[in-house]
Design a protein around this motif. Sequence first.
Motif, PDB file in Angstrom:
ATOM      1  N   ILE A 134       0.831  -1.208   0.000  1.00 11.66           N
ATOM      2  CA  ILE A 134       0.000   0.000   0.000  1.00 11.66           C
ATOM      3  C   ILE A 134       0.867   1.260   0.000  1.00 11.66           C
ATOM      4  O   ILE A 134       1.783   1.381   0.819  1.00 11.66           O
ATOM      5  CB  ILE A 134      -0.916   0.016   1.242  1.00 11.66           C
ATOM      6  CG1 ILE A 134      -1.825  -1.218   1.262  1.00 11.66           C
ATOM      7  CG2 ILE A 134      -1.730   1.295   1.294  1.00 11.66           C
ATOM      8  CD1 ILE A 134      -2.847  -1.260   0.169  1.00 11.66           C
ATOM      9  N   PRO A 135       0.609   2.216  -0.885  1.00  7.22           N
ATOM     10  CA  PRO A 135       1.340   3.485  -0.875  1.00  7.22           C
ATOM     11  C   PRO A 135       1.174   4.212   0.456  1.00  7.22           C
ATOM     12  O   PRO A 135       0.103   4.181   1.071  1.00  7.22           O
ATOM     13  CB  PRO A 135       0.686   4.277  -2.018  1.00  7.22           C
ATOM     14  CG  PRO A 135       0.128   3.233  -2.934  1.00  7.22           C
ATOM     15  CD  PRO A 135      -0.326   2.126  -2.035  1.00  7.22           C
ATOM     16  N   LYS A 141      -2.110   5.503  -8.954  1.00 10.68           N
ATOM     17  CA  LYS A 141      -2.082   4.218  -9.652  1.00 10.68           C
ATOM     18  C   LYS A 141      -0.645   3.788  -9.931  1.00 10.68           C
ATOM     19  O   LYS A 141      -0.286   2.614  -9.771  1.00 10.68           O
ATOM     20  CB  LYS A 141      -2.875   4.299 -10.961  1.00 10.68           C
ATOM     21  CG  LYS A 141      -2.914   2.993 -11.735  1.00 10.68           C
ATOM     22  CD  LYS A 141      -3.886   3.037 -12.903  1.00 10.68           C
ATOM     23  CE  LYS A 141      -5.312   2.928 -12.445  1.00 10.68           C
ATOM     24  NZ  LYS A 141      -6.262   2.707 -13.578  1.00 10.68           N
ATOM     25  N   SER A 142       0.201   4.736 -10.314  1.00 18.00           N
ATOM     26  CA  SER A 142       1.620   4.431 -10.577  1.00 18.00           C
ATOM     27  C   SER A 142       2.314   3.943  -9.315  1.00 18.00           C
ATOM     28  O   SER A 142       3.170   3.049  -9.372  1.00 18.00           O
ATOM     29  CB  SER A 142       2.334   5.669 -11.123  1.00 18.00           C
ATOM     30  OG  SER A 142       1.815   6.032 -12.388  1.00 18.00           O
ATOM     31  N   GLN A 143       1.959   4.517  -8.177  1.00 21.02           N
ATOM     32  CA  GLN A 143       2.548   4.075  -6.908  1.00 21.02           C
ATOM     33  C   GLN A 143       2.181   2.630  -6.617  1.00 21.02           C
ATOM     34  O   GLN A 143       3.024   1.841  -6.167  1.00 21.02           O
ATOM     35  CB  GLN A 143       2.077   4.988  -5.776  1.00 21.02           C
ATOM     36  CG  GLN A 143       2.648   6.396  -5.823  1.00 21.02           C
ATOM     37  CD  GLN A 143       2.096   7.279  -4.721  1.00 21.02           C
ATOM     38  OE1 GLN A 143       1.398   6.810  -3.810  1.00 21.02           O
ATOM     39  NE2 GLN A 143       2.383   8.575  -4.795  1.00 21.02           N
ATOM     40  N   LEU A 152       4.871  -0.568  -6.447  1.00 15.37           N
ATOM     41  CA  LEU A 152       4.981  -1.410  -5.255  1.00 15.37           C
ATOM     42  C   LEU A 152       4.570  -2.851  -5.525  1.00 15.37           C
ATOM     43  O   LEU A 152       5.015  -3.774  -4.827  1.00 15.37           O
ATOM     44  CB  LEU A 152       4.123  -0.837  -4.132  1.00 15.37           C
ATOM     45  CG  LEU A 152       4.580   0.503  -3.532  1.00 15.37           C
ATOM     46  CD1 LEU A 152       3.513   1.058  -2.594  1.00 15.37           C
ATOM     47  CD2 LEU A 152       5.900   0.338  -2.789  1.00 15.37           C
ATOM     48  N   ASN A 153       3.694  -3.047  -6.514  1.00 17.49           N
ATOM     49  CA  ASN A 153       3.187  -4.386  -6.862  1.00 17.49           C
ATOM     50  C   ASN A 153       3.398  -4.601  -8.359  1.00 17.49           C
ATOM     51  O   ASN A 153       2.457  -4.425  -9.162  1.00 17.49           O
ATOM     52  CB  ASN A 153       1.705  -4.494  -6.505  1.00 17.49           C
ATOM     53  CG  ASN A 153       1.406  -4.140  -5.053  1.00 17.49           C
ATOM     54  OD1 ASN A 153       1.507  -4.974  -4.166  1.00 17.49           O
ATOM     55  ND2 ASN A 153       1.039  -2.873  -4.806  1.00 17.49           N
ATOM     56  N   PRO A 154       4.620  -4.955  -8.775  1.00 15.58           N
ATOM     57  CA  PRO A 154       4.984  -4.993 -10.205  1.00 15.58           C
ATOM     58  C   PRO A 154       4.101  -5.881 -11.077  1.00 15.58           C
ATOM     59  O   PRO A 154       3.954  -5.611 -12.269  1.00 15.58           O
ATOM     60  CB  PRO A 154       6.422  -5.520 -10.170  1.00 15.58           C
ATOM     61  CG  PRO A 154       6.927  -5.168  -8.810  1.00 15.58           C
ATOM     62  CD  PRO A 154       5.757  -5.290  -7.898  1.00 15.58           C
ATOM     63  N   TYR A 174      -2.850 -11.200  -9.675  1.00 20.90           N
ATOM     64  CA  TYR A 174      -3.548 -10.004 -10.143  1.00 20.90           C
ATOM     65  C   TYR A 174      -4.008 -10.188 -11.587  1.00 20.90           C
ATOM     66  O   TYR A 174      -3.382 -10.901 -12.366  1.00 20.90           O
ATOM     67  CB  TYR A 174      -2.626  -8.784 -10.075  1.00 20.90           C
ATOM     68  CG  TYR A 174      -2.133  -8.457  -8.688  1.00 20.90           C
ATOM     69  CD1 TYR A 174      -3.021  -8.065  -7.688  1.00 20.90           C
ATOM     70  CD2 TYR A 174      -0.780  -8.525  -8.375  1.00 20.90           C
ATOM     71  CE1 TYR A 174      -2.577  -7.770  -6.406  1.00 20.90           C
ATOM     72  CE2 TYR A 174      -0.317  -8.220  -7.094  1.00 20.90           C
ATOM     73  CZ  TYR A 174      -1.228  -7.854  -6.124  1.00 20.90           C
ATOM     74  OH  TYR A 174      -0.777  -7.562  -4.856  1.00 20.90           O
ATOM     75  N   THR A 175      -5.093  -9.519 -11.918  1.00 17.34           N
ATOM     76  CA  THR A 175      -5.608  -9.576 -13.287  1.00 17.34           C
ATOM     77  C   THR A 175      -6.322  -8.279 -13.603  1.00 17.34           C
ATOM     78  O   THR A 175      -6.602  -7.471 -12.701  1.00 17.34           O
ATOM     79  CB  THR A 175      -6.574 -10.762 -13.462  1.00 17.34           C
ATOM     80  OG1 THR A 175      -6.917 -10.902 -14.844  1.00 17.34           O
ATOM     81  CG2 THR A 175      -7.860 -10.546 -12.669  1.00 17.34           C
TER      82      THR A 175
END
Length: 220
Positions: free
Chosen positions: A140-141, A158-160, A164-166, A199-200
């Motif tokens: 989480i940012p 969203k970029s953060q 953090l979650n590539p 993730y999806t």
Amino acid sequence: MKNAVLSSLNKSSGVWIVICIGFLLFSVRVHAAPARPQGYVMQIQLTPAVCALDNSKQKQRKCLEGYSLTISGLLPETTQKDCTTSSSATLSPLQSKVVARVMPDPNSRTQLWQSVGGCVPMNASQYFRTMINLAEKLKIPADLTSSESKTVYHSQLKSQFIKLNPSLPANGISFSCQAARSNSILTEIQVCYKVNGQYTQCSNHIVSNCPTSFSIKGAY
């Protein structure tokens, strides 16, 4: 002749009884087995914002104890219309303590399970364990847990998350905002998963309603 007819009827009746019993058993199996979901959507609440904007929630534990983030649901993506269940939502004391870190109100946990349990191929204990596992993996940012209120850009936040979650795709996360006076406040984040927990991209019906920039209410 009469005996032959009776014998024939008895045999026919026996066949129909077997067919009917078989059909009933098949129907029970069909209705008892929930449709396997295509994926899941985890709903994460920005608790300070939700508590400030909704008076009905201000006496809940998550508001009284100053949680910065809480999970309101892990919803199955399914075509099944009725996902309710009457199965038990009772968790062991240890698991209840763990789940309370992200979902502190017991009544909310029970209501959630009763509303979605009929559409997941697991019991309540397995369901909440899945929720915790996904929550622990999601980074989480810092802006979302800060004690300071701030304004952020949609694309920036969203970029953060992606940094953090590539493995999180750009369209695998969505933001929900609520208008307050002349401002928009972030109230919820939706993160989309495959059934295996990866993730999806989110389904088309999961759409962000946040403007280009919006406010994050600081934790208290």
